[in-house]
Design an enzyme around this catalytic site. Structure first.
Site, PDB file in Angstrom:
ATOM      1  N   GLY A 247     -18.140  -3.553  -0.491  1.00  0.00           N
ATOM      2  CA  GLY A 247     -18.017  -3.563  -1.947  1.00  0.00           C
ATOM      3  C   GLY A 247     -17.285  -2.352  -2.469  1.00  0.00           C
TER       4      GLY A 247
ATOM      5  CE1 TYR B 248      -3.031  -3.038   0.335  1.00  0.00           C
ATOM      6  CE2 TYR B 248      -3.323  -2.552   2.663  1.00  0.00           C
ATOM      7  CZ  TYR B 248      -3.599  -3.331   1.555  1.00  0.00           C
ATOM      8  OH  TYR B 248      -4.460  -4.404   1.680  1.00  0.00           O
TER       9      TYR B 248
ATOM     10  CG  PHE C  78     -21.268  -0.586  -6.240  1.00  0.00           C
ATOM     11  CD1 PHE C  78     -21.194   0.325  -7.280  1.00  0.00           C
ATOM     12  CD2 PHE C  78     -22.275  -1.537  -6.253  1.00  0.00           C
ATOM     13  CE1 PHE C  78     -22.125   0.284  -8.324  1.00  0.00           C
ATOM     14  CE2 PHE C  78     -23.204  -1.585  -7.279  1.00  0.00           C
ATOM     15  CZ  PHE C  78     -23.125  -0.672  -8.323  1.00  0.00           C
TER      16      PHE C  78
END
Length: 338
Positions: free
Chosen positions: A211, A61, A214
């Site tokens: 998600g 990351y 989403f």
């Protein structure tokens, strides 16, 4: 401090006690567009105040930047938190290079680098981020086990493995946690990995339980609504025809949210938390956020109960989702070498 702190659960049979919801820190450094560092640091504090104690990062990351970002917070709260990081995905100066490496020498170097960036003497939970089929799993887990023996790592985890792979790894060294994408829209992990985790007493740590936003309704078409540096714009299920199909699947999520007076995101998280009862294992989702108010919303979901009718309405969604989780360009090749 928050008046309502979340409950705790143990990772694995002898792993650490952690809050029943953790925090995914990836987006604080990369992948989800521009970050407000002050807000991200306030989010870390808000999470700890709410009882979140498992903070999840990885060496990949920001190519180490996320671990460095977390270091001051870790130092200030070392005895209060469980820091989890990962190795096994290789990034170079070439932005198109995405490879997985599991060779022991690489694992050792990654662990030592993560220790330096985090500013700690020991990593509480160390995951193999992805499985490299070119390296025997027993060899890779053996290298991780050596880190435990050296006192550099306390507990081991695996990410995105199958049930047989989890069993094979656990036979080499106890595995405390299985981290995989697991949400209303992604349930492949239930085919073999979750049954194996139940059998072995391994905890499940679902990533992207919202998600990637989403399921909350934060966006409906990533390609047109998100910035160019947001990697969600490149994920097949969140753009174009797939996004339109999947947006329609959110109708029962929104309806349940209205009926309970909660948010769609809380429905998704409550569903993920209740997998613990459905499957009979410890489940610690790690939703990511960079906003303190979202911490309060997310952790409140640990106290919500979806009804049998709610769960029945949500049950068929994953099978109807259009689009793959990742495009071909984001799939990994092997780079392991001695």
């Amino acid at each position: 401090m928050s008046e309502q702190r979340i409950e705790q659960v143990r990772l694995g049979t002898d792993g650490p006690l952690v809050g029943v919801q953790g925090l995914g820190c990836m987006g604080m450094s990369e992948f989800y567009g521009e970050t407000d560092e002050a807000a991200a640091r306030a989010t870390l504090t808000a999470a700890l105040d709410a009882g979140v104690t498992l903070f999840d990062t990885a060496d990949v990351y920001g190519r180490g930047a996320n671990e460095e970002f977390l270091a001051p917070f870790v130092a200030a709260h070392r005895d209060e938190i469980v820091i989890a990081t990962k190795c096994g995905i290789e990034r170079t100066d070439d932005p198109t290079h995405r490879a997985v490496r599991n060779d022991p020498a690489y694992i050792r170097r990654c662990a030592e680098a993560s220790l330096r960036r985090l500013g700690v003497d020991v990593i509480d939970l160390y995951y193999l981020h992805r499985r490299d089929p070119s390296v025997p799993l027993a060899e890779a887990v053996g290298a991780l086990a050596e880190l435990v023996e050296r006192g550099l790592v306390r507990h081991l985890g695996l990410s995105e493995v199958t049930g047989p792979e989890l069993r094979e790894a656990h036979a080499v060294h106890p595995i405390a946690a299985l981290q995989s994408e697991w949400s209303l829209f992604s349930r492949d992990v239930e085919d073999s990995a979750i049954p194996a985790a139940v059998e072995l007493g391994v905890a499940a740590v679902p990533y992207s339980p919202l998600g990637r936003g989403f399921l909350t309704g934060a966006f409906s078409d990533a390609a047109t609504e998100l910035t160019a540096d947001d990697f969600r714009a490149h994920l097949p299920r969140y753009s174009g025809d797939n996004a339109r199909t999947n947006t329609a699947l959110l109708d029962p999520v929104k309806r349940i949210a209205r009926e309970h007076g909660i948010t769609p995101g809380q429905v998704a998280l409550a569903w993920a938390q209740q997998r613990a009862e459905v499957h009979g294992l410890a489940v610690v989702p790690i939703p990511g956020t960079r906003r303190p108010d979202r911490i309060r919303e997310n952790t409140a979901a640990t106290r919500l109960r979806l009804t049998a009718d709610d769960l029945a309405a949500l049950e068929p969604l994953a099978a109807q989702v259009a689009g793959e989780r990742y495009p071909e360009s984001m799939k990994f090749t092997s780079a392991s070498r001695e």
